[in-house]
Every structure is written in C-alpha cells, then in structure tokens.
Design an enzyme around this catalytic site. Sequence first.
Site, PDB file in Angstrom:
ATOM      1  N   GLU B 140     -10.582  19.590 -27.248  1.00 57.67           N
ATOM      2  CA  GLU B 140     -10.638  18.128 -27.330  1.00 57.67           C
ATOM      3  C   GLU B 140     -10.227  17.575 -25.981  1.00 57.67           C
ATOM      4  O   GLU B 140      -9.712  18.317 -25.133  1.00 57.67           O
ATOM      5  CB  GLU B 140      -9.696  17.629 -28.435  1.00 57.67           C
ATOM      6  CG  GLU B 140     -10.106  18.144 -29.807  1.00 57.67           C
ATOM      7  CD  GLU B 140      -9.146  17.706 -30.916  1.00 57.67           C
ATOM      8  OE1 GLU B 140      -8.206  16.941 -30.614  1.00 57.67           O
ATOM      9  OE2 GLU B 140      -9.350  18.148 -32.044  1.00 57.67           O
ATOM     10  N   GLY B 144      -7.070  21.528 -24.388  1.00 56.29           N
ATOM     11  CA  GLY B 144      -7.939  22.598 -23.906  1.00 56.29           C
ATOM     12  C   GLY B 144      -7.348  23.916 -24.335  1.00 56.29           C
ATOM     13  O   GLY B 144      -7.431  24.316 -25.492  1.00 56.29           O
ATOM     14  N   GLU B 393     -13.418  30.231 -22.465  1.00 55.34           N
ATOM     15  CA  GLU B 393     -12.869  31.349 -23.250  1.00 55.34           C
ATOM     16  C   GLU B 393     -11.483  31.746 -22.735  1.00 55.34           C
ATOM     17  O   GLU B 393     -11.107  32.918 -22.719  1.00 55.34           O
ATOM     18  CB  GLU B 393     -13.840  32.529 -23.195  1.00 55.34           C
ATOM     19  CG  GLU B 393     -13.907  33.346 -24.468  1.00 55.34           C
ATOM     20  CD  GLU B 393     -14.485  32.593 -25.652  1.00 55.34           C
ATOM     21  OE1 GLU B 393     -14.959  31.450 -25.496  1.00 55.34           O
ATOM     22  OE2 GLU B 393     -14.428  33.137 -26.767  1.00 55.34           O
ATOM     23  N   GLY B 394     -10.702  30.723 -22.337  1.00 58.20           N
ATOM     24  CA  GLY B 394      -9.357  30.976 -21.814  1.00 58.20           C
ATOM     25  C   GLY B 394      -9.384  31.044 -20.299  1.00 58.20           C
ATOM     26  O   GLY B 394     -10.014  31.921 -19.729  1.00 58.20           O
ATOM     27  N   THR B 395      -8.705  30.106 -19.623  1.00 56.23           N
ATOM     28  CA  THR B 395      -8.691  30.131 -18.158  1.00 56.23           C
ATOM     29  C   THR B 395      -7.980  31.388 -17.665  1.00 56.23           C
ATOM     30  O   THR B 395      -7.271  32.061 -18.417  1.00 56.23           O
ATOM     31  CB  THR B 395      -7.918  28.929 -17.592  1.00 56.23           C
ATOM     32  OG1 THR B 395      -6.570  29.003 -18.062  1.00 56.23           O
ATOM     33  CG2 THR B 395      -8.525  27.597 -18.016  1.00 56.23           C
TER      34      THR B 395
END
Lengths: 364, 416
Positions: B140, B144, B393-395
């Site tokens: 949103e 994140g 998909e995840g920093t």
Amino acid sequence: MYSFDPTDEQQMLIDAIQRYAINDLRAKAHDADEEGELPPSLIEKGWELGFLQASIPEQYGGFGERSAVTGVLAAEEMAYGDMAGTLAVMVPGLFALPISMVGSEAQKNEFLPKIAEAEWMPYTAAIIEPHFDFDPNALWTIAKLDGDGYIISGEKTYVPFAPEAEALLIYAQLDGQTQGFIVKKATPGLEIVERQKTLGLYSLPIYKVNLKDVRIPKENRLGGVEGHDFAPLLASMQLALAAVAIGMSRAALDYAIEYAKDREVFGVKVAQKQAIAFMLAEMATEIEAIRLLTWEAAWMMDTGKPEAINHAYLSWTGTIDMAMMVTDRAVQTLGGHGYIREHPVELWMRNGRGIAMLNGLAII
Amino acid sequence: MIEFETPKPIQMANTALETVAINMMRTKSRYFDEHEHEIPWDYINFMHMAMRQTGAGSLAPEEKKKETPDGKERPRIGYQQLAFMLEMLSWGDTGMYLVTPGGGLGAAAVEAAGTPEQKLKFLARFRTEKPTFGAMAMTESNAGSDTASIRATAVLDKEKNEWILNGEKIFVTAGHKSLMESDGFVVVWASIDTSAGRAGMRSFVVPAKTPGVTVSKLEHKLGIRASDTASIVLQDARVPFDHILGSTEVIKEPTTKGFKGAMATFDATRPLVAAMAIGVARAALETLKEMLESQGVELRYGLPRQKMTAIEREVIDMEVLLRSAWLLVIKAVWMADNRRANSKEASMCKLRAGDIVTKITQRTVEILGPLGFSREYLLEKWFRDAKISDIYEGTGQINRLVVARQILGYSGRDLR
C-alpha cells in the site's frame, strides 16, 4: 541432479578434521604466530589424519583415490582452525599429489610409497618467484635440455620447509611451458637461502631458494621424458587455496558473530544494530556464494569437465575478494579489539591478503 | 553427494526456451519498452498454448513425486525447473517474462497458504483455453516492506457469509491483466482486526469482475515496461467466505499464521525472482563480451590480476559474481524442492542477485561507453530493467535483515 550434501564418508572426514582444526590448530595458532613456529607434534597430528594418504591409490601405498570435492571440503575445514597450520600439513602433498596425478610410473613407484607410509616428511615444492607479476604460467625460472638432462636456473621464494626437504618439486619454464622437475636434496647449484618474513603466516617456515645451473637427469622431469600437462595441477592449486580461504573466512564470520552477540553498546548487543548485522549478512552471503562456486569447480574436476580449469581459476579469483572482504569486516566488527593480537581476526586479515599471491602453497 | 549436474529434463526444456527467448522476446524487447502498457499478445498466446501442452510454468510446482517405471520415486525438481525457465526467459526479456500467463504470484500464494479445496477451486482457471493471469496485492502507499502496517480491511458480513474488502493497493504486478484482461484473480492482503497488527493479516482471493474492484492507475516505470504495475481500489468489494486463504483454524485464531503464510510464499518466490535477475545479468555480460570481441578486444583468462587489463579484470570479476549468485539460486530452489526450510538461502540469493544484476548492468553500460548508453542496443534497457530486482519481492535491505536474523539466531524483536 544437483545435491549439496557431502557423502557420509566425507562428513566423517569433515568431522574429524574439524575437531583437529579447533582443538589443535586454532588452540595453538596464536602462540605459533607469535613465536614464528608450529610445534612439530601439531603438524604430525594433522598428518596422521591421513588425508593425503587417502588421495594416493592403494597400489602406491595409499588407501584411496583423489577427489577434488573431498579435498576442497577437507582443506576448508582444516583452515577453519588456522591457515598456516593447514598449509604446513599440506606440504608433502605439494610434492606427492602432482606425482600422483601426472607423474611417470617410475616417479610414482619411487616416491609415493615412501611418502604414504612414512612419518610426516617434508617433501616440498617451489613455484612462487620474487617478482610482482609472478604468474605460474609464465615463470622466470628456466629449464633447458642439455644432453641427457635438464639445467635449471632461477629464483624461487615462499618454499615451505625447504631446508629439511628430501626432494623438491621445482616448477620452471621449458620451451614456454610450465613443467615440474624433481630436484633432490644437496644437488649442486641448489641453494636454500634465508627464511622469508611476510605479512601473514608467521608460523609457516618459508624460504627463498636459488637455482644456479642445477643439473638433473631427464627422467626427473615430472611425468618423465614426455613431461606433463600443467593446467590440472594449477587448477588443483587454485582450488586448494580457494578452499583454505573459505575455511578461514567462515572462521572469521563465526568469530565476528559470536563477538557481536556478546558485546553491549547503547543498551543492546552490537549485533542488534543494523549497521553491524547487515555487514554480517553480507559476509555470510559472500562466503556461501563463493563456496558454491568452488564446490562446483571441484565437482567439474572430478567429473572430467573441460571447463573445470577455467572454473577453478574463477573460484580462486572469487576467494581473493571474499577473504579480504570477510576478514576485514571481522576486524571492523570487533572495532579496536579486532586490532589487538589477543583476538585472531587480525591474523586472519593478514593471512587473507595472501590468497591473491600464494598460489602454489596448497594443492588438493 | 555433492553434484552440480543440471537434470536432463531441464537441459532439454532450456534449449526450447532459448529459442523462444531469441525469436519471440529479444526481437520485441525494444518495441514493448517504447510502447509501455501495450500488451504483447503474440508472446502471451504462444506461451499459453505451449504451457498448456507441457504443464510448465506455474510458480508453485506440483507436490507429488513422480514415479519412474521401476516404481522408485524421482526426486522433485519443480522449483529447479522454474528457476531455469525464468532465468532463460528473463535472459530473453524480463519485462515480457512478467506477462507470461499463469497464476504468477497469485497462484503461488494460493499454493502456499490455501487448502486443497481452495487450490482446486482457484487454480483451475489457469488451465482453460484463454490466457489467464493471477497477481498478489500486498503493498500500500504507506506499507511496502513493512507489511504489518497494511490498512486494507476485511469485515465478515455474517448474514450473507461474505467478506467485505476495502482499501487501496499499489504496485500489483499483472494486476490489470488479472482483473481486466482475463478471468483471473488477485490475492489481496487485508486485516480482519486492525488492532492486532500482523496477527490480523489474512489473504483473500478477489476474482476479476468482482463489483467494487477497480484498477485506478497503471504506473510508468524505469524498466520492465512490458509488465503492467497496477493500483487497485477495493470499495465494499464482496467475496464469498471461502475466499479467505487457509484452514478455518487459521482464519479464526488471532495468530500470525496468516502472515507467516505470506512469508512462506516469499521463501518459494524470492529465489525465482533472483533467477530472473540472473537472466538479465547474463544477457548483459554475454552481450558485453560479444561486443568487445567484435571491437577486437581479446579477453585473456588465467592471468594473475597484476597482469590483466582493466577490462579483463572487470569481465572476470563479473563472471565470478554471476556464476556464484546463480549457484545460490540453485541451492535455494533445490532446498525448496526437497522441502527443506530455506528462508536464509532464499534471502541470500535474492539479495545477491539484486546486487550483482545492478552492478553488472551498470558496469556493462559504462565499459561500452557511447554504445552502452545508446538505445540502439539493449544494454541501457537491461540497466533499467535490472534495478527492480533489488526492490520487488523484498528489497535488498529486507533480505539482509532476514539473513542477519537467521545467522544471528535473532527474532524480529531482537533485530528490528
């Protein structure tokens, strides 16, 4: 298929070496480094683990078959204890493994049973030379055919246990190719010069060796009169050094983790700070990545893949940066304490720098 | 036994996929990069047909072990197959790969968190005649990586036995295709109890044509422009009770099991996203080597660093980075295939792949100078495409956090 699990036999070997690495090598590493000497009984004990003997075929007095994967696993685990001690234990292999891999039948028969059955014996090898752009594929030490023998001239350095050596495997350039030559103790023209002092590896006795018109018989050329292919030997040296770098880096990471979880700062453990935790995560990732690269290259070598030669080179290249990155950060994690010789991380950092230039000091 | 042999079925599939990558993707890469939001239907229709025939491509491979004729079980290689497939198609074009029909992350979430009945019910649509898409909506505008801050809500209307969903989701990959261009669905993460934080989080299957669901925006992006990134508004959107993923027990209990379901999805999908990054990095590095060769630059291997040219050193270092990162991916998917816990390895390969693909694509553009910067070649495009690998998909930072917690033995509370 892919698989990342060692065999049961490999695991047993790893476990045995791990005990030796921690209880013996690591326990003695600090004092050995300060005193510039490894206790002979310590090396003897490592030798008795029988790792080299297991790489020599039964017909020559050993009890096994060489596997690069097993060799990498073993070297990695031993170097978890101490790099200098590991290199010391591997010294007879510098002489025996090339003979086992590419030697002539006569050379195998003459030397392998002696080495496999004996007490720890300092047979050694000389490859590194004292110039900045030392390259195993472009040696300055020159061998020339002369009648029924070869004449070798040049300078070598970082030759472990040279004064005690019964025989040395000396690498020299012959018609543009790197070839090994077996030179026995006290051959005229062979001069063992002084011990070398280096940034790391204080406890490993390494020497400068000069060769002035050293004359050896034709059949002392490694592989016999026909000679040998140097590429697989160099690849085995690179893989061995890569494995040593990985073991040492794993040690540095584990030490840094343990310290960071213990050390209090600002009311929390220093490991609870992302600045430290992220460094540790990156170190772990780096080690795991380069470790897999090295394992793959070793597997390629065992399965006879032609690209094994290039991948061994890539693995070693990768470990140069890995070892420096990880050991430097381990010192950084400990801060001021990392700089003090009471902790082993500064020793690992000094040794870590050596991965770039010590090619030939280990072989699997 | 330690082995690195690519399984035969994967080798065979790879050859076919390479043909697709060369002929159907590379040839269209530039066009769909310059025509953002146009849909590459030729590629989509072809892939749908091919995947229906072979059964390949689902982000969550089948559970069952296949038997050989002599009755022995074959080892599972589903995730390994996927990693190779995604690597190769991303080597073709990673933006176009992202519009490959199938369940995508939506189906992966159903596979990871759904009951057997839900899997049957929701996943069948991907095997029908028309290309169908699935998506996952988690992010949103104010949540994140910090998924516990999600504000979207789901309230149960007990009379009608329906969930009423409200909220706005952003960055939904293939969200538009899932809801507007096919009879797909989006898995929406929402809270059934906003005071409970993560414990209130659940996931809901929201099908296309659900009243109250609209796509409010399509993003304009740095790269992967062939892939639609949608904002989705849910306004009193109603879905039947059984569209909440998981068993009844999971649904009722105020635990973080729902949240953990999402995280389990990541353990499966992060290595796959990492595989995509590897494909882009390989494309860039191979192209660099080809272009250097055509310019008469010889790359010598086997030298000590002191004797290398700067370019040789760069290229060889990049080869080390690329191969070692790829092996991390393989290990992570191999663990997934063997049902071993792989959070650490999944995050390791994801952060490493994100690092190396950004580095390699940035360096290749630099080394080729004016050619690298030019849109005549694809290197500048790969430079733009690459960066997303370090974000979605995840920093890289979130994955560092996951790895750090694992190696330190810390919980989320110990290391925030």
